[in-house]
Design a protein around this motif. Structure first.
Motif, mmCIF file in Angstrom:
data_model
loop_
_atom_site.group_PDB
_atom_site.id
_atom_site.type_symbol
_atom_site.label_atom_id
_atom_site.label_comp_id
_atom_site.label_asym_id
_atom_site.label_seq_id
_atom_site.Cartn_x
_atom_site.Cartn_y
_atom_site.Cartn_z
ATOM 1 N N ASN A 98 0.822 -1.209 0.000
ATOM 2 C CA ASN A 98 0.000 0.000 0.000
ATOM 3 C C ASN A 98 0.859 1.264 0.000
ATOM 4 O O ASN A 98 1.639 1.496 0.925
ATOM 5 N N GLY A 99 0.691 2.083 -1.033
ATOM 6 C CA GLY A 99 1.509 3.284 -1.174
ATOM 7 C C GLY A 99 1.024 4.488 -0.399
ATOM 8 O O GLY A 99 1.713 5.517 -0.360
ATOM 9 N N ALA A 100 -0.142 4.399 0.242
ATOM 10 C CA ALA A 100 -0.719 5.581 0.890
ATOM 11 C C ALA A 100 0.159 6.118 2.005
ATOM 12 O O ALA A 100 0.241 7.341 2.218
ATOM 13 N N GLY A 101 0.833 5.231 2.737
ATOM 14 C CA GLY A 101 1.661 5.680 3.853
ATOM 15 C C GLY A 101 2.783 6.612 3.435
ATOM 16 O O GLY A 101 3.222 7.465 4.220
ATOM 17 N N VAL A 102 3.244 6.457 2.200
ATOM 18 C CA VAL A 102 4.306 7.327 1.684
ATOM 19 C C VAL A 102 3.883 8.788 1.737
ATOM 20 O O VAL A 102 4.700 9.685 1.976
ATOM 21 N N MET A 103 2.586 9.022 1.545
ATOM 22 C CA MET A 103 2.051 10.376 1.440
ATOM 23 C C MET A 103 1.598 10.950 2.786
ATOM 24 O O MET A 103 1.193 12.109 2.843
ATOM 25 N N GLN A 127 -9.523 9.649 -3.849
ATOM 26 C CA GLN A 127 -9.902 10.585 -4.910
ATOM 27 C C GLN A 127 -9.139 10.174 -6.160
ATOM 28 O O GLN A 127 -8.074 9.541 -6.076
ATOM 29 N N ALA A 128 -9.689 10.537 -7.314
ATOM 30 C CA ALA A 128 -9.143 10.019 -8.565
ATOM 31 C C ALA A 128 -7.673 10.376 -8.759
ATOM 32 O O ALA A 128 -6.886 9.553 -9.243
ATOM 33 N N LYS A 129 -7.284 11.562 -8.356
ATOM 34 C CA LYS A 129 -5.898 11.990 -8.588
ATOM 35 C C LYS A 129 -4.889 11.200 -7.760
ATOM 36 O O LYS A 129 -3.684 11.249 -8.021
ATOM 37 N N ASP A 130 -5.371 10.466 -6.767
ATOM 38 C CA ASP A 130 -4.464 9.700 -5.907
ATOM 39 C C ASP A 130 -4.203 8.282 -6.401
ATOM 40 O O ASP A 130 -3.445 7.534 -5.764
ATOM 41 N N LEU A 131 -4.807 7.896 -7.523
ATOM 42 C CA LEU A 131 -4.495 6.580 -8.077
ATOM 43 C C LEU A 131 -2.987 6.461 -8.279
ATOM 44 O O LEU A 131 -2.343 7.382 -8.790
ATOM 45 N N GLY A 132 -2.437 5.349 -7.874
ATOM 46 C CA GLY A 132 -1.006 5.130 -8.032
ATOM 47 C C GLY A 132 -0.131 5.884 -7.050
ATOM 48 O O GLY A 132 1.094 5.866 -7.179
ATOM 49 N N GLN A 133 -0.737 6.507 -6.035
ATOM 50 C CA GLN A 133 0.077 7.285 -5.097
ATOM 51 C C GLN A 133 1.061 6.396 -4.352
ATOM 52 O O GLN A 133 0.745 5.275 -3.964
ATOM 53 N N GLY A 134 2.265 6.911 -4.195
ATOM 54 C CA GLY A 134 3.289 6.169 -3.485
ATOM 55 C C GLY A 134 3.948 5.061 -4.280
ATOM 56 O O GLY A 134 4.898 4.437 -3.805
ATOM 57 N N PHE A 135 3.476 4.799 -5.500
ATOM 58 C CA PHE A 135 4.027 3.684 -6.275
ATOM 59 C C PHE A 135 5.504 3.902 -6.592
ATOM 60 O O PHE A 135 6.233 2.935 -6.788
ATOM 61 N N HIS A 136 5.925 5.150 -6.633
ATOM 62 C CA HIS A 136 7.344 5.410 -6.912
ATOM 63 C C HIS A 136 8.232 4.851 -5.807
ATOM 64 O O HIS A 136 9.409 4.576 -6.022
ATOM 65 N N GLN A 137 7.667 4.680 -4.602
ATOM 66 C CA GLN A 137 8.410 4.092 -3.491
ATOM 67 C C GLN A 137 8.304 2.565 -3.491
ATOM 68 O O GLN A 137 9.102 1.882 -2.864
#
Length: 282
Positions: free
Chosen positions: A213-218, A250-260
């Motif tokens: 889960n990439g959410a924690g990165v943010m 929210q739609a803009k957060d798709l893929g959030q944190g994936f860079h990590q």
């Protein structure tokens, strides 16, 4: 990455009003080939949401409309992206039978699902550990220390992993180290890595996949994925499938944190990365 397996929707009371179409169009912009909508399932019958805003999950009356709306976009976009109907199921200690009853009734509607812990039992109360750092502080005071919160969380996750929730029990555990969401503000004094490794061992025995889960990165007080890289490396080593998820609200957060996530995940054999869902009943 071609798949986002943990995505919320306009049916989330604490999310945004972004439509399913907005989510899917954003997914297409990112080049995703598959997406799982995993809205917070209605909380178990008889359980009262203890968050200040009582907005942790969708209302039971919204469940069938939710399924119907996803079927509409499934059909509309079937030539462009694979869309899965899913739910994020809350494991709440003491409500196992109610959760099992819910899954038995609605599991046949699902393509995907994950099992997560958000509420911890503290005495006679259940407190949402990830609602806010203020509420996490209250939980710490209730249980006696940050270390005790971590222990309680991991004990509850273990109960979730071992629980008998029937034929449609989710085959994936959500954000395994969610308790670390406020770690920069409330750091534990004990190193509990072995506790997490032990949970991963049990997951392997049970044939469960891991929500990476990439959410924690943010999150300002976390700044790393759920779970941390060292745990994902161990999960890969013992052959636990990874399911990449943004936990977007929210739609803009798709893929959030994936860079990590990518630098760690790309070192794993492709056979250990889960890119599709097999229904639990199969």
């Amino acid at each position: 990455m071609k798949y986002d397996g943990h995505v919320h929707t306009p049916y989330c009371p604490h999310g945004s009003s972004d439509s399913f179409v907005q989510y899917i169009e954003r997914a297409l912009q990112l080049g995703l080939k598959e997406i799982s909508f995993t809205e917070h399932a209605p909380l178990p019958e008889g359980f009262i949401d203890t968050t200040p805003t009582t907005d942790s999950a969708m209302h039971i009356d919204d469940l069938l409309p939710y399924f119907e709306d996803i079927q509409i976009v499934k059909e509309r976009y079937k030539s462009k992206i694979k869309i899965n109907v899913g739910l994020e199921i809350d494991f709440i200690e003491g409500f196992e039978e109610e959760i099992k009853t819910f899954l038995t009734k609605y599991g046949p509607f699902l393509d995907d699902s994950l099992l997560s812990v958000h509420f911890l039992k503290a005495g006679n109360d259940w407190i949402c550990l990830d609602y806010s750092h203020e509420l996490f502080g209250e939980l710490t005071a209730k249980l006696g220390s940050v270390d005790e919160v971590y222990k309680c969380y991991y004990n509850t996750v273990e109960k979730a992993i071992n629980s008998d929730l029937g034929e449609y029990k989710p085959k994936r555990i959500g954000h395994l180290t969610l308790v670390q969401k406020f770690q920069k503000k409330y750091p534990p004094s004990l190193l509990l890595d072995e506790r997490v490794f032990a949970l991963l061992d049990i997951m392997k025995q049970k044939g469960l996949a891991l929500d990476y889960n990439g959410a924690g990165v943010m999150k300002e007080f976390c700044l790393e994925p759920y779970p941390s890289h060292r745990f994902v490396t161990y999960a890969q080593k013992i052959g636990i499938p990874l399911v990449f998820g943004s936990d977007a609200h929210q739609a803009k957060d798709l893929g959030q944190g994936f860079h990590q996530l990518l630098p760690v995940a790309l070192s794993a054999p492709s056979s250990l990365i889960k890119h599709s869902f097999t229904k639990n009943k199969e």
